[in-house]
Scaffold this motif. Structure first.
Motif: not given
Length: 305
Positions: A46-59
């Motif tokens: 979709a054109g995102c720059r990247g991802v941030g796993p293991n944040g609070s949203l990632g539980e």
């Protein structure tokens, strides 16, 4: 070791994490790594720059150590060098955060996102040591100011002190005070990143470099479009779009943001379960109805444009 400069312009998605029912797994829910990999692939397409796993949203705090590491490995594999992976390495103490940063480096992450010490309300000296120790790992560090969760406010003068560390390259700002964007840019020579979806427009207009938050999980293409409109100076078009999705974005700043973003992502058409591990329980009927209303209104506007 000094880190190399990392390009944080764009939308980095604080990824949500799908689970599948499994009686043998913690709280009866197993991490759906295959579903997570497919979701990351979708975000990158979709054109995102990247991802941030293991944040609070990632539980992250509800995962086992093995799960937490495998989530980063899965994200790195799924991104496949099309963008960046910024792994959450939050910990109660620096010894834990440094351990997670070392594993992130070993597993191919491009940078780390780091809260001050969690659970314990650290003082200034303890905060500086926390970041100094993780700085030794050598990966670029994005400082994360989230005074609601940590009870510690990383004020601009403190961020400026942390910015003296070789590898501190950015701050994700989630205080809710849009005045911080210009203050931080004045005192610290690092990138300021919009961390709250419902202050995204204001933050970008005030000079934030990038966007690192949750609702791009649900509408990644529109998130990228919104970011690019502001960066191109098309402020009126950006504001019109933002005003029609910001009611949904406000769920990013509420206590039940994990459950809300999972539900919105599902409503937006992604094959995504809405189950969450403890301590998070299901949304109340009233909350679910409100999330559905805000999400469907935003999606209807997007579809009708």
């Amino acid at each position: 070791m000094s880190s190399q400069k990392i390009d944080l312009g764009g939308v980095v998605v604080a990824t949500t994490l799908p689970f599948t029912p499994d009686a043998a797994a913690p709280a009866g829910l197993a991490v759906d790594y295959e579903g997570f990999a497919a979701h990351v692939d979708h975000l990158m397409d979709a054109g995102c720059r990247g991802v941030g796993p293991n944040g609070s949203l990632g539980e992250y705090s509800s995962l086992t150590d093995d799960e937490r590491r495998k989530v980063v490995q899965t994200a790195v594999d799924a991104v496949a060098r099309r963008g960046i992976v910024i792994a959450g390495v939050h910990g109660v103490g620096w010894h834990q955060a440094k351990h997670w940063a070392e594993l992130a480096a070993e597993d191919g992450a491009d940078a780390v996102l780091l809260l001050p010490p969690t659970i314990y309300r650290a003082n200034r000296g303890e905060i500086v040591e926390h970041y100094s120790r993780v700085n030794e790992v050598g990966l670029p560090i994005m400082v994360y100011n989230n005074p609601f969760d940590t009870k510690v406010d990383l004020t601009p003068d403190l961020v400026a002190e942390l910015a003296q560390l070789d590898n501190v390259v950015a701050v994700k700002e989630f205080s809710g005070d849009v005045r911080r964007i210009s203050e931080l840019r004045e005192v610290a020579d690092i990138d300021v990143i919009a961390g709250a979806d419902d202050l995204l427009f204001e933050s970008l207009v005030m000079g934030a470099t990038g966007w690192f938050a949750g609702y791009p999980n649900a509408i990644p293409e529109v998130a990228v479009e919104l970011y690019e409109l502001v960066r191109a100076g098309k402020i009126t078009e950006a504001r019109d779009l933002y005003e029609n999705v910001v009611a949904m974005f406000r769920w990013d700043s509420r206590t039940e943001f994990v459950q809300a973003i999972k539900l919105s992502t599902q409503i937006a058409g992604r094959p995504f379960g809405i189950e969450t591990r403890p301590p998070r329980g299901p949304l109340s009927a009233e909350q679910e109805a409100a999330v559905r209303k805000d999400t469907e209104k935003a999606l209807a506007y997007i579809a009708a444009r």
